[in-house]
Design a protein around this motif. Structure first.
Motif, PDB file in Angstrom:
ATOM      1  N   UNK A  60       0.823  -1.213   0.000  1.00 32.17           N
ATOM      2  CA  UNK A  60       0.000   0.000   0.000  1.00 32.17           C
ATOM      3  C   UNK A  60       0.856   1.262   0.000  1.00 32.17           C
ATOM      4  N   UNK A  61       1.990   1.222   0.649  1.00 35.87           N
ATOM      5  CA  UNK A  61       2.822   2.418   0.766  1.00 35.87           C
ATOM      6  C   UNK A  61       3.453   2.812  -0.577  1.00 35.87           C
ATOM      7  N   UNK A  83      -1.212   6.179   7.325  1.00 37.63           N
ATOM      8  CA  UNK A  83      -1.230   6.127   8.786  1.00 37.63           C
ATOM      9  C   UNK A  83      -2.185   5.052   9.289  1.00 37.63           C
ATOM     10  N   UNK A  84      -3.337   4.954   8.651  1.00 31.60           N
ATOM     11  CA  UNK A  84      -4.296   3.922   9.020  1.00 31.60           C
ATOM     12  C   UNK A  84      -3.734   2.529   8.757  1.00 31.60           C
ATOM     13  N   UNK A  85      -3.052   2.362   7.627  1.00 30.24           N
ATOM     14  CA  UNK A  85      -2.437   1.064   7.318  1.00 30.24           C
ATOM     15  C   UNK A  85      -1.358   0.723   8.340  1.00 30.24           C
ATOM     16  N   UNK A  86      -0.594   1.716   8.740  1.00 31.17           N
ATOM     17  CA  UNK A  86       0.452   1.480   9.728  1.00 31.17           C
ATOM     18  C   UNK A  86      -0.141   1.091  11.073  1.00 31.17           C
ATOM     19  N   UNK A  87      -1.217   1.751  11.482  1.00 35.73           N
ATOM     20  CA  UNK A  87      -1.869   1.431  12.749  1.00 35.73           C
ATOM     21  C   UNK A  87      -2.549   0.060  12.723  1.00 35.73           C
ATOM     22  N   UNK A 112      -1.243  -2.440  11.308  1.00 36.63           N
ATOM     23  CA  UNK A 112      -0.172  -3.434  11.318  1.00 36.63           C
ATOM     24  C   UNK A 112       0.263  -3.899   9.944  1.00 36.63           C
ATOM     25  N   UNK A 113      -0.116  -3.199   8.917  1.00 34.69           N
ATOM     26  CA  UNK A 113       0.324  -3.555   7.555  1.00 34.69           C
ATOM     27  C   UNK A 113       1.776  -3.118   7.411  1.00 34.69           C
ATOM     28  N   UNK A 114       2.619  -4.085   7.171  1.00 38.97           N
ATOM     29  CA  UNK A 114       4.057  -3.799   7.126  1.00 38.97           C
ATOM     30  C   UNK A 114       4.511  -3.387   5.743  1.00 38.97           C
ATOM     31  N   UNK A 115       5.630  -2.720   5.723  1.00 40.02           N
ATOM     32  CA  UNK A 115       6.260  -2.324   4.469  1.00 40.02           C
ATOM     33  C   UNK A 115       6.818  -3.568   3.793  1.00 40.02           C
ATOM     34  N   UNK A 116       6.615  -3.649   2.500  1.00 40.57           N
ATOM     35  CA  UNK A 116       7.076  -4.820   1.749  1.00 40.57           C
ATOM     36  C   UNK A 116       8.588  -4.853   1.703  1.00 40.57           C
ATOM     37  N   UNK A 117       9.126  -6.029   1.974  1.00 33.29           N
ATOM     38  CA  UNK A 117      10.569  -6.256   1.876  1.00 33.29           C
ATOM     39  C   UNK A 117      10.769  -7.585   1.187  1.00 33.29           C
ATOM     40  N   UNK A 118      11.875  -7.721   0.484  1.00 38.61           N
ATOM     41  CA  UNK A 118      12.163  -8.988  -0.215  1.00 38.61           C
ATOM     42  C   UNK A 118      12.443 -10.098   0.726  1.00 38.61           C
TER      43      UNK A 118
END
Length: 99
Positions: free
Chosen positions: A32-33, A87-91, A93-99
């Motif tokens: 999402x980010x 901000x809503x996604x972060x709250x 618990x949606x994490x930033x995509x990493x390989x």
């Protein structure tokens, strides 16, 4: 066609290309980010180019001022909404995509 018509056509076409790039980023990026980043950046540049293309064809400075006001409000709204979504996604618990 006169020079202003060509300039307007170029600006409007470039604006449409940026909107298309933002849509492709929305569909192709993994989280999402990065999707929000691609969409808001491309849409802000695309809208700026569209407004510039329309301003070239404007008949008065009042119309140019209204176009600028529309641009300003859409850019501020887009940035605010993107921030709220991230901000809503972060709250949630949606994490930033990493390989």
């Amino acid at each position: 066609m006169i020079l202003s018509d060509y300039l307007s056509l170029i600006l409007l076409t470039l604006g449409a290309i940026f909107f298309l790039a933002g849509t492709l980023g929305l569909l192709r990026f993994p989280d999402i980010y990065t999707r929000l980043h691609a969409l808001t950046k491309a849409d802000n540049v695309g809208l700026s180019l569209l407004i510039a293309g329309l301003a070239v064809q404007a008949e008065s400075w009042a119309i140019v001022g209204k176009l600028f006001l529309i641009w300003l409000l859409v850019v501020l709204a887009g940035a605010s909404v993107s921030h709220l979504i991230a901000r809503s996604a972060l709250h949630r618990g949606i994490r930033i995509w990493r390989r």
